[in-house]
Motif scaffolding. Structure first.
Motif, PDB file in Angstrom:
ATOM      1  N   ILE A  63       0.831  -1.214   0.000  1.00 14.05           N
ATOM      2  CA  ILE A  63       0.000   0.000   0.000  1.00 14.05           C
ATOM      3  C   ILE A  63       0.862   1.260   0.000  1.00 14.05           C
ATOM      4  CG2 ILE A  63      -1.634   1.345   1.388  1.00 14.05           C
ATOM      5  CD1 ILE A  63      -2.850  -1.355   2.258  1.00 14.05           C
ATOM      6  N   ILE A  64       1.876   1.292   0.863  1.00 16.57           N
ATOM      7  CA  ILE A  64       2.723   2.480   0.982  1.00 16.57           C
ATOM      8  C   ILE A  64       3.523   2.736  -0.288  1.00 16.57           C
ATOM      9  CG2 ILE A  64       4.714   3.431   2.238  1.00 16.57           C
ATOM     10  CD1 ILE A  64       2.224   3.642   3.835  1.00 16.57           C
ATOM     11  N   SER A  65       3.857   1.683  -1.018  1.00 15.40           N
ATOM     12  CA  SER A  65       4.680   1.860  -2.215  1.00 15.40           C
ATOM     13  C   SER A  65       3.960   2.641  -3.309  1.00 15.40           C
ATOM     14  CB  SER A  65       5.121   0.506  -2.758  1.00 15.40           C
ATOM     15  OG  SER A  65       4.022  -0.193  -3.258  1.00 15.40           O
ATOM     16  N   PHE A  66       2.651   2.743  -3.248  1.00 14.55           N
ATOM     17  CA  PHE A  66       1.922   3.496  -4.256  1.00 14.55           C
ATOM     18  C   PHE A  66       1.829   4.986  -3.941  1.00 14.55           C
ATOM     19  CE2 PHE A  66       0.172  -0.786  -5.032  1.00 14.55           C
ATOM     20  CZ  PHE A  66       0.646  -0.917  -6.320  1.00 14.55           C
ATOM     21  N   PHE A  67       2.237   5.394  -2.746  1.00 17.86           N
ATOM     22  CA  PHE A  67       2.270   6.816  -2.418  1.00 17.86           C
ATOM     23  C   PHE A  67       3.523   7.437  -3.027  1.00 17.86           C
ATOM     24  CE2 PHE A  67      -0.405   5.418   1.169  1.00 17.86           C
ATOM     25  CZ  PHE A  67      -1.459   6.303   0.999  1.00 17.86           C
ATOM     26  N   ASP A  68       3.389   8.646  -3.477  1.00 22.20           N
ATOM     27  CA  ASP A  68       4.529   9.363  -4.021  1.00 22.20           C
ATOM     28  C   ASP A  68       5.460   9.741  -2.871  1.00 22.20           C
ATOM     29  OD1 ASP A  68       6.206  10.682  -5.733  1.00 22.20           O
ATOM     30  OD2 ASP A  68       4.928  12.469  -5.918  1.00 22.20           O
ATOM     31  N   TYR A  69       6.743   9.457  -3.034  1.00 20.13           N
ATOM     32  CA  TYR A  69       7.677   9.717  -1.955  1.00 20.13           C
ATOM     33  C   TYR A  69       7.816  11.203  -1.661  1.00 20.13           C
ATOM     34  CZ  TYR A  69      11.171  11.119  -5.396  1.00 20.13           C
ATOM     35  OH  TYR A  69      11.838  11.756  -6.386  1.00 20.13           O
ATOM     36  N   ARG A  70       7.534  12.053  -2.615  1.00 20.09           N
ATOM     37  CA  ARG A  70       7.619  13.500  -2.369  1.00 20.09           C
ATOM     38  C   ARG A  70       6.548  13.962  -1.388  1.00 20.09           C
ATOM     39  NH1 ARG A  70       9.302  13.117  -7.986  1.00 20.09           N
ATOM     40  NH2 ARG A  70       7.139  12.660  -8.460  1.00 20.09           N
ATOM     41  N   PHE A  71       5.479  13.187  -1.245  1.00 20.44           N
ATOM     42  CA  PHE A  71       4.454  13.492  -0.254  1.00 20.44           C
ATOM     43  C   PHE A  71       5.034  13.431   1.153  1.00 20.44           C
ATOM     44  CE2 PHE A  71       1.448  11.622   2.787  1.00 20.44           C
ATOM     45  CZ  PHE A  71       0.498  12.629   2.846  1.00 20.44           C
ATOM     46  N   TRP A  72       5.918  12.474   1.393  1.00 19.11           N
ATOM     47  CA  TRP A  72       6.496  12.277   2.722  1.00 19.11           C
ATOM     48  C   TRP A  72       7.587  13.289   3.044  1.00 19.11           C
ATOM     49  CZ3 TRP A  72       3.582   9.528   5.644  1.00 19.11           C
ATOM     50  CH2 TRP A  72       2.821   8.512   5.101  1.00 19.11           C
ATOM     51  N   GLN A  73       8.129  13.994   2.039  1.00 23.39           N
ATOM     52  CA  GLN A  73       9.183  14.974   2.286  1.00 23.39           C
ATOM     53  C   GLN A  73       8.706  16.093   3.200  1.00 23.39           C
ATOM     54  OE1 GLN A  73      10.491  16.144  -1.622  1.00 23.39           O
ATOM     55  NE2 GLN A  73      12.411  15.010  -1.367  1.00 23.39           N
ATOM     56  N   ASP A  74       7.481  16.503   3.055  1.00 21.92           N
ATOM     57  CA  ASP A  74       6.952  17.576   3.894  1.00 21.92           C
ATOM     58  C   ASP A  74       6.830  17.154   5.349  1.00 21.92           C
ATOM     59  OD1 ASP A  74       6.748  19.098   1.605  1.00 21.92           O
ATOM     60  OD2 ASP A  74       4.636  18.583   1.276  1.00 21.92           O
ATOM     61  N   TYR A  75       6.622  15.873   5.577  1.00 19.04           N
ATOM     62  CA  TYR A  75       6.416  15.360   6.932  1.00 19.04           C
ATOM     63  C   TYR A  75       7.608  14.561   7.453  1.00 19.04           C
ATOM     64  CZ  TYR A  75       1.652  16.487   5.612  1.00 19.04           C
ATOM     65  OH  TYR A  75       0.532  17.135   5.184  1.00 19.04           O
ATOM     66  N   SER A  76       8.746  14.648   6.786  1.00 14.39           N
ATOM     67  CA  SER A  76       9.870  13.774   7.134  1.00 14.39           C
ATOM     68  C   SER A  76      10.389  14.039   8.549  1.00 14.39           C
ATOM     69  CB  SER A  76      10.995  13.934   6.114  1.00 14.39           C
ATOM     70  OG  SER A  76      11.500  15.252   6.129  1.00 14.39           O
ATOM     71  N   TYR A  77      10.493  15.284   8.953  1.00 13.45           N
ATOM     72  CA  TYR A  77      10.990  15.571  10.300  1.00 13.45           C
ATOM     73  C   TYR A  77      10.016  15.095  11.373  1.00 13.45           C
ATOM     74  CZ  TYR A  77      14.586  18.344   8.091  1.00 13.45           C
ATOM     75  OH  TYR A  77      15.654  18.736   7.341  1.00 13.45           O
ATOM     76  N   LEU A  78       8.743  15.252  11.108  1.00 14.23           N
ATOM     77  CA  LEU A  78       7.732  14.790  12.055  1.00 14.23           C
ATOM     78  C   LEU A  78       7.750  13.267  12.177  1.00 14.23           C
ATOM     79  CD1 LEU A  78       5.386  15.588  13.910  1.00 14.23           C
ATOM     80  CD2 LEU A  78       3.885  15.382  11.926  1.00 14.23           C
ATOM     81  N   VAL A  79       7.855  12.581  11.061  1.00 14.52           N
ATOM     82  CA  VAL A  79       7.914  11.118  11.079  1.00 14.52           C
ATOM     83  C   VAL A  79       9.190  10.649  11.769  1.00 14.52           C
ATOM     84  CG1 VAL A  79       8.100   9.061   9.618  1.00 14.52           C
ATOM     85  CG2 VAL A  79       6.448  10.844   9.048  1.00 14.52           C
ATOM     86  N   TYR A  80      10.320  11.319  11.473  1.00 14.86           N
ATOM     87  CA  TYR A  80      11.591  10.963  12.098  1.00 14.86           C
ATOM     88  C   TYR A  80      11.514  11.140  13.610  1.00 14.86           C
ATOM     89  CZ  TYR A  80      16.574  10.892  13.097  1.00 14.86           C
ATOM     90  OH  TYR A  80      17.799  10.588  13.593  1.00 14.86           O
ATOM     91  N   LEU A  81      10.934  12.246  14.062  1.00 15.60           N
ATOM     92  CA  LEU A  81      10.804  12.507  15.493  1.00 15.60           C
ATOM     93  C   LEU A  81       9.888  11.472  16.156  1.00 15.60           C
ATOM     94  CD1 LEU A  81      11.469  14.427  17.849  1.00 15.60           C
ATOM     95  CD2 LEU A  81       9.402  15.690  17.236  1.00 15.60           C
TER      96      LEU A  81
END
Length: 90
Positions: A63-81
């Motif tokens: 499921i996750i592989s169909f999301f565009d990875y650029r979508f996660w760039q905006d939330y990368s710091y939040l996800v990392y934290l």
């Protein structure tokens, strides 16, 4: 139209990554199975749990592989934290 779009999604899927993950899961399951049957009373609870988690993990990967990875760039710091906090909590 829908069938053509679905076919293009499956065509662009990274099947090599899925194959590598599936192969690693199979090796892990084989190791757990061989340890389980080495005891006199074989308890397949851990093996069954591992199969359930493997199916859940493969489903999430698919499921996750169909999301565009650029979508996660905006939330990368939040996800990392969030992941770092969860890791420290464990």
């Amino acid at each position: 139209m829908f069938l053509q779009k679905l076919f293009s999604i499956f065509k662009s899927f990274d099947w090599i990554l899925l194959g590598a993950v599936f192969l690693l899961i199979c090796f892990g399951l084989a190791a757990i199975y061989s340890v389980t049957i080495s005891f006199e009373e074989a308890n397949f609870l851990n093996f069954n749990k591992q199969i359930i988690f493997a199916v859940i993990g493969l489903t999430v990967l698919f499921i996750i592989s169909f999301f565009d990875y650029r979508f996660w760039q905006d939330y990368s710091y939040l996800v990392y934290l969030a992941v770092a906090i969860i890791l420290v909590a464990v």
